[in-house]
Write a protein that holds these residues in place. Sequence first.
Motif, PDB file in Angstrom:
ATOM      1  N   GLY A  85     -31.572 -32.569  47.345  1.00  0.00           N
ATOM      2  CA  GLY A  85     -31.708 -33.470  46.214  1.00  0.00           C
ATOM      3  C   GLY A  85     -32.004 -34.897  46.644  1.00  0.00           C
ATOM      4  N   PRO A  86     -31.808 -35.853  45.735  1.00  0.00           N
ATOM      5  CA  PRO A  86     -32.151 -37.245  46.022  1.00  0.00           C
ATOM      6  C   PRO A  86     -31.131 -37.988  46.873  1.00  0.00           C
ATOM      7  CG  PRO A  86     -31.286 -37.046  43.805  1.00  0.00           C
ATOM      8  CD  PRO A  86     -31.408 -35.645  44.339  1.00  0.00           C
ATOM      9  N   SER A  87     -29.968 -37.391  47.126  1.00  0.00           N
ATOM     10  CA  SER A  87     -28.931 -38.092  47.875  1.00  0.00           C
ATOM     11  C   SER A  87     -29.408 -38.460  49.274  1.00  0.00           C
ATOM     12  CB  SER A  87     -27.679 -37.216  47.994  1.00  0.00           C
ATOM     13  OG  SER A  87     -26.754 -37.799  48.887  1.00  0.00           O
ATOM     14  N   ASN A  88     -29.182 -39.715  49.641  1.00  0.00           N
ATOM     15  CA  ASN A  88     -29.497 -40.155  50.997  1.00  0.00           C
ATOM     16  C   ASN A  88     -28.282 -40.074  51.915  1.00  0.00           C
ATOM     17  OD1 ASN A  88     -32.215 -40.853  50.459  1.00  0.00           O
ATOM     18  ND2 ASN A  88     -31.546 -42.764  49.504  1.00  0.00           N
ATOM     19  N   SER A  89     -27.110 -39.810  51.336  1.00  0.00           N
ATOM     20  CA  SER A  89     -25.895 -39.808  52.151  1.00  0.00           C
ATOM     21  C   SER A  89     -25.700 -38.480  52.870  1.00  0.00           C
ATOM     22  CB  SER A  89     -24.672 -40.090  51.284  1.00  0.00           C
ATOM     23  OG  SER A  89     -24.372 -38.987  50.448  1.00  0.00           O
ATOM     24  N   LEU A  90     -26.129 -37.396  52.244  1.00  0.00           N
ATOM     25  CA  LEU A  90     -25.872 -36.080  52.809  1.00  0.00           C
ATOM     26  C   LEU A  90     -26.926 -35.709  53.845  1.00  0.00           C
ATOM     27  CD1 LEU A  90     -24.795 -34.093  49.632  1.00  0.00           C
ATOM     28  CD2 LEU A  90     -23.349 -35.052  51.403  1.00  0.00           C
ATOM     29  N   GLY A  91     -26.499 -34.893  54.792  1.00  0.00           N
ATOM     30  CA  GLY A  91     -27.398 -34.460  55.843  1.00  0.00           C
ATOM     31  C   GLY A  91     -28.430 -33.460  55.354  1.00  0.00           C
ATOM     32  N   ARG A  92     -29.447 -33.287  56.148  1.00  0.00           N
ATOM     33  CA  ARG A  92     -30.505 -32.307  55.851  1.00  0.00           C
ATOM     34  C   ARG A  92     -30.734 -31.453  57.092  1.00  0.00           C
ATOM     35  NH1 ARG A  92     -32.979 -33.898  51.017  1.00  0.00           N
ATOM     36  NH2 ARG A  92     -32.549 -36.061  50.453  1.00  0.00           N
ATOM     37  N   GLY A  93     -30.905 -30.166  56.858  1.00  0.00           N
ATOM     38  CA  GLY A  93     -31.180 -29.268  57.964  1.00  0.00           C
ATOM     39  C   GLY A  93     -29.970 -28.555  58.515  1.00  0.00           C
ATOM     40  N   GLY A  94     -28.770 -28.857  58.015  1.00  0.00           N
ATOM     41  CA  GLY A  94     -27.574 -28.175  58.480  1.00  0.00           C
ATOM     42  C   GLY A  94     -27.408 -26.815  57.820  1.00  0.00           C
ATOM     43  N   PRO A  95     -26.419 -26.025  58.243  1.00  0.00           N
ATOM     44  CA  PRO A  95     -26.240 -24.676  57.703  1.00  0.00           C
ATOM     45  C   PRO A  95     -25.688 -24.626  56.281  1.00  0.00           C
ATOM     46  CG  PRO A  95     -25.212 -24.931  59.870  1.00  0.00           C
ATOM     47  CD  PRO A  95     -25.525 -26.300  59.364  1.00  0.00           C
ATOM     48  N   LEU A  96     -24.975 -25.685  55.848  1.00  0.00           N
ATOM     49  CA  LEU A  96     -24.250 -25.647  54.575  1.00  0.00           C
ATOM     50  C   LEU A  96     -25.088 -26.266  53.462  1.00  0.00           C
ATOM     51  CD1 LEU A  96     -21.381 -25.061  53.267  1.00  0.00           C
ATOM     52  CD2 LEU A  96     -20.994 -27.523  53.551  1.00  0.00           C
ATOM     53  N   GLN A  97     -25.514 -25.458  52.517  1.00  0.00           N
ATOM     54  CA  GLN A  97     -26.291 -25.975  51.399  1.00  0.00           C
ATOM     55  C   GLN A  97     -25.369 -26.668  50.398  1.00  0.00           C
ATOM     56  OE1 GLN A  97     -29.720 -25.746  51.117  1.00  0.00           O
ATOM     57  NE2 GLN A  97     -29.544 -27.144  49.401  1.00  0.00           N
TER      58      GLN A  97
ATOM     59  N   ALA B  26     -18.001 -47.022  36.196  1.00  0.00           N
ATOM     60  CA  ALA B  26     -19.411 -47.168  36.553  1.00  0.00           C
ATOM     61  C   ALA B  26     -20.033 -45.803  36.815  1.00  0.00           C
ATOM     62  CB  ALA B  26     -19.548 -48.045  37.793  1.00  0.00           C
ATOM     63  N   TRP B  27     -21.323 -45.713  36.590  1.00  0.00           N
ATOM     64  CA  TRP B  27     -22.070 -44.500  36.951  1.00  0.00           C
ATOM     65  C   TRP B  27     -22.167 -44.430  38.479  1.00  0.00           C
ATOM     66  CZ3 TRP B  27     -23.881 -39.920  35.929  1.00  0.00           C
ATOM     67  CH2 TRP B  27     -24.959 -39.399  36.660  1.00  0.00           C
ATOM     68  N   ASN B  28     -21.840 -43.270  39.032  1.00  0.00           N
ATOM     69  CA  ASN B  28     -21.943 -43.061  40.474  1.00  0.00           C
ATOM     70  C   ASN B  28     -22.792 -41.816  40.718  1.00  0.00           C
ATOM     71  OD1 ASN B  28     -21.644 -42.612  43.219  1.00  0.00           O
ATOM     72  ND2 ASN B  28     -19.473 -43.100  43.252  1.00  0.00           N
ATOM     73  N   PRO B  29     -23.992 -41.980  41.244  1.00  0.00           N
ATOM     74  CA  PRO B  29     -24.855 -40.821  41.456  1.00  0.00           C
ATOM     75  C   PRO B  29     -24.484 -39.993  42.672  1.00  0.00           C
ATOM     76  CG  PRO B  29     -25.944 -42.800  42.238  1.00  0.00           C
ATOM     77  CD  PRO B  29     -24.649 -43.244  41.603  1.00  0.00           C
ATOM     78  N   ASP B  30     -23.553 -40.478  43.510  1.00  0.00           N
ATOM     79  CA  ASP B  30     -23.277 -39.779  44.766  1.00  0.00           C
ATOM     80  C   ASP B  30     -21.875 -40.134  45.254  1.00  0.00           C
ATOM     81  OD1 ASP B  30     -23.269 -38.558  47.210  1.00  0.00           O
ATOM     82  OD2 ASP B  30     -24.960 -39.670  48.038  1.00  0.00           O
ATOM     83  N   PHE B  31     -20.915 -39.199  45.069  1.00  0.00           N
ATOM     84  CA  PHE B  31     -19.542 -39.456  45.498  1.00  0.00           C
ATOM     85  C   PHE B  31     -19.382 -39.403  47.014  1.00  0.00           C
ATOM     86  CE2 PHE B  31     -18.919 -37.540  41.172  1.00  0.00           C
ATOM     87  CZ  PHE B  31     -18.577 -38.730  40.557  1.00  0.00           C
ATOM     88  N   ASN B  32     -20.410 -38.973  47.708  1.00  0.00           N
ATOM     89  CA  ASN B  32     -20.399 -38.981  49.168  1.00  0.00           C
ATOM     90  C   ASN B  32     -21.196 -40.153  49.740  1.00  0.00           C
ATOM     91  OD1 ASN B  32     -18.875 -36.472  49.648  1.00  0.00           O
ATOM     92  ND2 ASN B  32     -20.607 -35.502  48.637  1.00  0.00           N
ATOM     93  N   GLY B  33     -21.543 -41.086  48.879  1.00  0.00           N
ATOM     94  CA  GLY B  33     -22.317 -42.237  49.290  1.00  0.00           C
ATOM     95  C   GLY B  33     -21.446 -43.406  49.694  1.00  0.00           C
ATOM     96  N   ALA B  34     -21.893 -44.611  49.347  1.00  0.00           N
ATOM     97  CA  ALA B  34     -21.220 -45.832  49.801  1.00  0.00           C
ATOM     98  C   ALA B  34     -19.824 -45.977  49.215  1.00  0.00           C
ATOM     99  CB  ALA B  34     -22.063 -47.052  49.437  1.00  0.00           C
ATOM    100  N   THR B  35     -19.605 -45.465  48.008  1.00  0.00           N
ATOM    101  CA  THR B  35     -18.290 -45.570  47.378  1.00  0.00           C
ATOM    102  C   THR B  35     -17.994 -44.310  46.579  1.00  0.00           C
ATOM    103  OG1 THR B  35     -16.925 -46.880  45.834  1.00  0.00           O
ATOM    104  CG2 THR B  35     -19.275 -46.709  45.347  1.00  0.00           C
ATOM    105  N   GLN B  36     -16.726 -43.981  46.462  1.00  0.00           N
ATOM    106  CA  GLN B  36     -16.316 -42.837  45.648  1.00  0.00           C
ATOM    107  C   GLN B  36     -16.166 -43.208  44.182  1.00  0.00           C
ATOM    108  OE1 GLN B  36     -12.616 -41.050  46.925  1.00  0.00           O
ATOM    109  NE2 GLN B  36     -13.686 -39.313  47.811  1.00  0.00           N
ATOM    110  N   GLU B  37     -15.809 -44.438  43.899  1.00  0.00           N
ATOM    111  CA  GLU B  37     -15.371 -44.808  42.557  1.00  0.00           C
ATOM    112  C   GLU B  37     -16.515 -44.709  41.560  1.00  0.00           C
ATOM    113  OE1 GLU B  37     -12.566 -48.166  40.398  1.00  0.00           O
ATOM    114  OE2 GLU B  37     -13.256 -48.460  42.455  1.00  0.00           O
ATOM    115  N   GLY B  38     -16.184 -44.247  40.367  1.00  0.00           N
ATOM    116  CA  GLY B  38     -17.164 -44.109  39.301  1.00  0.00           C
ATOM    117  C   GLY B  38     -17.191 -42.697  38.767  1.00  0.00           C
TER     118      GLY B  38
END
Length: 538
Positions: A131-143, A168-180
């Motif tokens: 997806g659009p998340s920049n925080s998560l890895g790509r190419g690993g075994p876990l989808q 606040a709207w948070n598009p990615d809880f694994n990104g810069a902050t969890q809150e939202g």
Amino acid sequence: MRSFDFIIVGSGSAGSVVAERLSANGRYSVLVLEAGGSDRRFFISMPLGYGKTFYDKSVNWMYRAEPDPGLGGNADYWPRGKVLGGSSSINAMVYVRGASEDFDEWRDHGNPGWGASDLLPIFRSLENHDGPSNSLGRGGPLQVTDCSKLFHPLANQLIKAAQESGLAWNPDFNGATQEGVGAFQLTTKGGRRMSAARAFLRPAMKRPNVTVITQAMVTRVLFEGNRATGVEFERSGKRERVNANREVILSGGSVNTPQLLELSGIGDAVRLRRLGIPVVHNNAQVGENLQDHLGINYTYRANVPSLNQVLRPWWGKALAGIEYLLLRTGPLSISMNQGGGFFRTDPSRKRANMQLYFQAFSTVVPKAGERPILTPDPWPGFSIGLSNCRPTSTGSIHIRSNDPLEQPRIIPNAFSTGHDVAEMLDAVKFLRRIAATPTMSKLIVEELLPGPACQSDDELIADFRRRSGTVYHPVSTCRMGPDPSQSVVDPRLRVHGLEGLRVIDCSVFPNIISGNTNAAAMMVGAKGAQLVLEDQVV
């Protein structure tokens, strides 16, 4: 007697990763012993099928905690996976790494290498996110998948209402902050559960240096002096032993790992002698420091359709089933937690201390022997749930006897501190603020649980004591730390005072993290395997 370089006890979230990482270079033989059976089951593969596995003793340990004064005397139900993939095969699939502050605290408590910046590359190596998340890895075994397009429309209204409440709207809880507030990312792929077994263990099982034995109940670790040399297990009524040339690794989780340590003579010497178990190593911290997240739902009758109208009638189930079988989409292909987030019960707090869960269905009417996810209420309804992120209450898990088949004594000590009671009181009041927003108030007919008669602080506290329960995130019963008098394993996950024995699972967490624990358990598996490989002498 057969011998392997490494013996891994438990094939769950951590153990599956350990097996994959230790076997990848082809140098070492790896044996995985799993007390349960195969994960090749329809209701494991189908994401919403965990309503069926919730009370299925063929894949679930189905533990019961002791009656808990903090929960109004209730004996809480503790499902834990007893199957390849462990609890990752029966969980709700929400993928949240945890707040960076959590791991920095681990590091700062004397555990070098366990800070957020140390662990981020390990998380990313596990992940594959399309997806659009920049925080998560790509190419690993876990989808890891963004399933928000499959959400019921009511779930999107709940997210909107939370924003009206000030989040606040948070598009990615694994990104810069969890809150939202926003959509949770899920461990699914192609409409099927992506358990640790599917992502890591199954690929590893194709290697000639990996052996997996199911229905193998490990009864004790074997020692020569203070060195672990193997394990004893029972299978099909027979007792067998296997040797570990290099290390025994316990990955049974926060319930089974302290249980096995005590059965093997590692724990509080007074307790062990009382139960007739020879003491191998005295460590009173084994089974102590239990932490867990506690959750509660506020449930509402709605004046618009919810998932109740999709999943309650037989024809609705049939249509959803056909959609799932043909397309691997629809409500059966995702979690019941359709969105949520993290918030502070007090704006003066430096970080979020509560987690929200939005569920576009309701289950006020119980169904015996089944978590009624697939048989919700006959009226339109939904729930807003929450759980505490960083409770201060601690409990314990200890064996009752020297019988490996007897379930251990689980004492959560829920809401045993004023801090935990006060923040939960603030949190449930916030749930009603969400329900009172313009978006929600126009959709609500009535509050069903706890109901409008529950108003005073004392009534609200009595209610959440009576209705709260585990959200299945027990940790820290073999916690990591540099001081043997305060911990069970050192920062390299070696059991204090012993050789050839490590614990690699969520029982080593120094403190509980903010959010769901499955992602962090898999990270511990990868980090632990890295430490094992670094410590090998050729």
